[in-house]
Design a protein around this motif. Sequence first.
Motif, PDB file in Angstrom:
ATOM      1  N   GLY A 102       0.634  -1.239  -0.037  1.00 19.92           N
ATOM      2  CA  GLY A 102      -0.116  -0.147   0.034  1.00 19.92           C
ATOM      3  C   GLY A 102       0.840   1.146  -0.019  1.00 19.92           C
ATOM      4  O   GLY A 102       0.318   2.292   0.360  1.00 19.92           O
ATOM      5  N   ALA A 103       2.078   1.227  -0.305  1.00 19.13           N
ATOM      6  CA  ALA A 103       2.787   2.226  -0.338  1.00 19.13           C
ATOM      7  C   ALA A 103       2.777   3.221  -1.695  1.00 19.13           C
ATOM      8  O   ALA A 103       2.538   2.712  -2.860  1.00 19.13           O
ATOM      9  N   ARG A 104       3.135   4.587  -1.581  1.00 16.95           N
ATOM     10  CA  ARG A 104       3.028   5.367  -2.463  1.00 16.95           C
ATOM     11  C   ARG A 104       4.508   6.048  -2.465  1.00 16.95           C
ATOM     12  O   ARG A 104       5.095   5.906  -1.459  1.00 16.95           O
ATOM     13  N   PHE A 105       4.814   6.581  -3.466  1.00 19.32           N
ATOM     14  CA  PHE A 105       5.983   7.559  -3.456  1.00 19.32           C
ATOM     15  C   PHE A 105       5.847   9.084  -3.906  1.00 19.32           C
ATOM     16  O   PHE A 105       5.051   9.294  -4.668  1.00 19.32           O
ATOM     17  N   GLN A 106       6.705   9.780  -3.297  1.00 14.66           N
ATOM     18  CA  GLN A 106       6.593  11.145  -3.756  1.00 14.66           C
ATOM     19  C   GLN A 106       8.083  11.573  -4.237  1.00 14.66           C
ATOM     20  O   GLN A 106       9.012  10.921  -3.828  1.00 14.66           O
ATOM     21  N   VAL A 107       8.465  12.654  -5.128  1.00 12.33           N
ATOM     22  CA  VAL A 107       9.563  12.974  -5.368  1.00 12.33           C
ATOM     23  C   VAL A 107       9.450  14.429  -4.787  1.00 12.33           C
ATOM     24  O   VAL A 107       8.656  15.297  -5.381  1.00 12.33           O
ATOM     25  N   VAL A 108      10.697  14.897  -4.041  1.00  8.19           N
ATOM     26  CA  VAL A 108      10.966  16.110  -3.521  1.00  8.19           C
ATOM     27  C   VAL A 108      11.981  16.812  -3.971  1.00  8.19           C
ATOM     28  O   VAL A 108      13.092  16.076  -4.404  1.00  8.19           O
ATOM     29  N   ASP A 109      12.196  18.162  -4.069  1.00  7.64           N
ATOM     30  CA  ASP A 109      13.296  18.944  -4.684  1.00  7.64           C
ATOM     31  C   ASP A 109      13.910  19.178  -3.571  1.00  7.64           C
ATOM     32  O   ASP A 109      13.836  18.746  -2.338  1.00  7.64           O
ATOM     33  N   ALA A 110      15.045  20.141  -3.662  1.00  7.52           N
ATOM     34  CA  ALA A 110      16.042  20.364  -2.759  1.00  7.52           C
ATOM     35  C   ALA A 110      15.337  21.318  -1.634  1.00  7.52           C
ATOM     36  O   ALA A 110      15.762  21.437  -0.532  1.00  7.52           O
ATOM     37  N   LYS A 111      14.062  21.928  -1.807  1.00  5.23           N
ATOM     38  CA  LYS A 111      13.380  22.696  -0.969  1.00  5.23           C
ATOM     39  C   LYS A 111      12.304  21.798  -0.348  1.00  5.23           C
ATOM     40  O   LYS A 111      11.418  22.249   0.358  1.00  5.23           O
ATOM     41  N   ASN A 112      12.333  20.648  -0.427  1.00  2.00           N
ATOM     42  CA  ASN A 112      11.301  19.545  -0.028  1.00  2.00           C
ATOM     43  C   ASN A 112      10.055  19.687  -0.552  1.00  2.00           C
ATOM     44  O   ASN A 112       8.988  19.348  -0.006  1.00  2.00           O
ATOM     45  N   LYS A 113       9.905  20.488  -1.794  1.00  6.19           N
ATOM     46  CA  LYS A 113       8.733  20.526  -2.536  1.00  6.19           C
ATOM     47  C   LYS A 113       8.324  19.270  -3.184  1.00  6.19           C
ATOM     48  O   LYS A 113       9.182  18.581  -4.047  1.00  6.19           O
ATOM     49  N   VAL A 114       6.959  18.768  -3.080  1.00  2.09           N
ATOM     50  CA  VAL A 114       7.018  17.744  -3.845  1.00  2.09           C
ATOM     51  C   VAL A 114       6.645  17.978  -5.369  1.00  2.09           C
ATOM     52  O   VAL A 114       5.755  19.076  -5.887  1.00  2.09           O
ATOM     53  N   VAL A 115       7.305  17.186  -6.392  1.00  2.00           N
ATOM     54  CA  VAL A 115       7.245  17.652  -7.866  1.00  2.00           C
ATOM     55  C   VAL A 115       6.268  16.422  -8.632  1.00  2.00           C
ATOM     56  O   VAL A 115       6.033  16.949  -9.553  1.00  2.00           O
TER      57      VAL A 115
END
Length: 643
Positions: A70-83
């Motif tokens: 049931g896992a999902r993933f997010q990708v965050v940038d250097a400012k921890n913003k989800v892209v």
Amino acid sequence: MNSLRNPRLLVGTAAGLGTLLLAVNLHGLPFGGGTTPASAKVAIRVDQVGYVRGEAKQAYVMGPSAALAGARFQVVDAKNKVVTAGRLGAVTGRWNAKYPSVRTADLSALDTPGTYRIVLTGTAAGRSPAFRIADADELMTPLVRDNVRFLQAQRDGADVLPGALQHGPSHLADQDATVYAEPEYDEEGNELLDELTPTGDQVDVSGGWFDAGDFLKFTATTSYSVAELLLAQRDLPVMEELSDEATHGLDWLDRMWDEDSETLYAQVGIGAGNEDARSDHDVWRLPEADDRLDVSPGDPDYTIKHRPVFRAAGPGEPISPNLAGRVAAVFALAAQRAADTDPEEAQAWLDKAAAVYDLADTGHDPNEPLATAFPGAFYPEDSWQDDMEFGGAELALAARELGDDRESDWADAAAGWARAYLDSDVKGTLNVADVSALAHVDLATVLDDTRTNGIGAEELHEDLRRQLDDGVDRAGHDPFGAGAVYDDFDAVPHTFGLVATARLYAKATGDTDYAAFAGRQRGWALGANPWGTSFMIGAGEVYPHCPEHQLANLAGSHDGKGAILRGAVVNGPNEASKLEELNGFPTMKKCTAAPPTGAWTDFDGKGARYVDDVGAWQTVEPALDFTTTALLAFALTAQADDR
């Protein structure tokens, strides 16, 4: 086929534990939402150098099946913003008891340049090491420069360079070295059976590079590495340090060939001796220490300061065809490099290449071992037709550039050896024991649209596909998509060999079908593997800090600021049983580096093991051929455009 290396007593450095400690918070720590049980272990594996814009991009997540389901993933940038975000892909397989399930995270949609991390949410928690998205040349060119830095650190002789691994001039006695008859070893290649017998000849074999973490020098490995540097120069012609290092290796190979007596020398130093003749592998020291020894003939350490030189064959006698073909190829590549700027120098290189090629023992008895090193168990090799094809192809290309009328003769010879290789039962993939991929690409260029000896470009390209398809098939059955065998020697250089072959094939044919495979293999070697480490020192956040390398271990920084043997490529994982005993010397500085979380054994699986310890020559031995194969792969990727 993987080459079996003898337990060369190499070494590493105690530097860099601080860097590993800084990386602890990058793996397996709770981040964001989720209901993962406290006992669940989840790890994210990415290419820690980064992904090329426009290429297929894939990361891996390993852990309990329930946690990942049931896992999902997010990708965050250097400012921890989800892209970007998404669901994990289907299960690719089982790894081990602690990490039974492996799933992918498809990052292909991420194409904006920048630095990112993957964050897990839902039923799993974790945060990956950082990775970049950038154009190929921006990502790969710095890696090539770092590979060159390793070669610079490997320099022997008087022409050493300043740097993090600075050492003094070394082995100056090589300027007037004694030539000995071929030594006789026991069946395993562990002990010299008799006294060394001098031939009465002296030769200057100074300079060159140390082969690995020891201080031996081999014509077989150096010629392979110089060939790859000269081929890489075609793609990165403006990189001055690459050109300089190719010249440094070429100069030493020139010394190993005596054109007056028609003698090719194969080796400087011995790696296995006896009580009367100590070997390079019996002492743990800085290279310049050998010059300070006060020894006389008959002393056991005499062969450490006054290193023996061994011939590939007697003067004017037929030379083992693997060495003759490969050295001829290097000299012919040197002729091609000089053709536009100094035709006279180019012709001299071409004539040397022709002389070596003509001495090849093409009637080699298949029941006799090929000459590579003494003892031969250090670098066993089965095929030689590929080397003769390589030599003939490069001679023909050089002749074409110089207007030499021998072009067609060499083209015919190369095609004949290509046919013999294709009909043999020793076909492999690119590594120090098989250069067929390099030979095929340049021979196809020589042949253009013609056929010679039943060989045309299509047959050569088909064999390149055979090499790549073998890797693709293996990757399809591996949870992490590994195309090389990782429970035997030389897993990492074989992986980079597949990357280089895919790029050579695309460049020769325009077919980019293997581009995604090449990207995944590069990623595996640079961090997207079960152990979560890059196998190139200095590349990424987690990489070997304790290589078995004497110079790094004894002369390097131990202040915790990171690896000092930057650019070196190590063997990588190996069969677990081969790591039951580690090397050790009284003068060796202890060094063991743990992963950011847990222990390396947590990530062992499929019969393979990896450990970052100065005594683990089986996994963290750096070598010339390892590093230059990676360098060629990076150089070719830097100029690739698969978008």
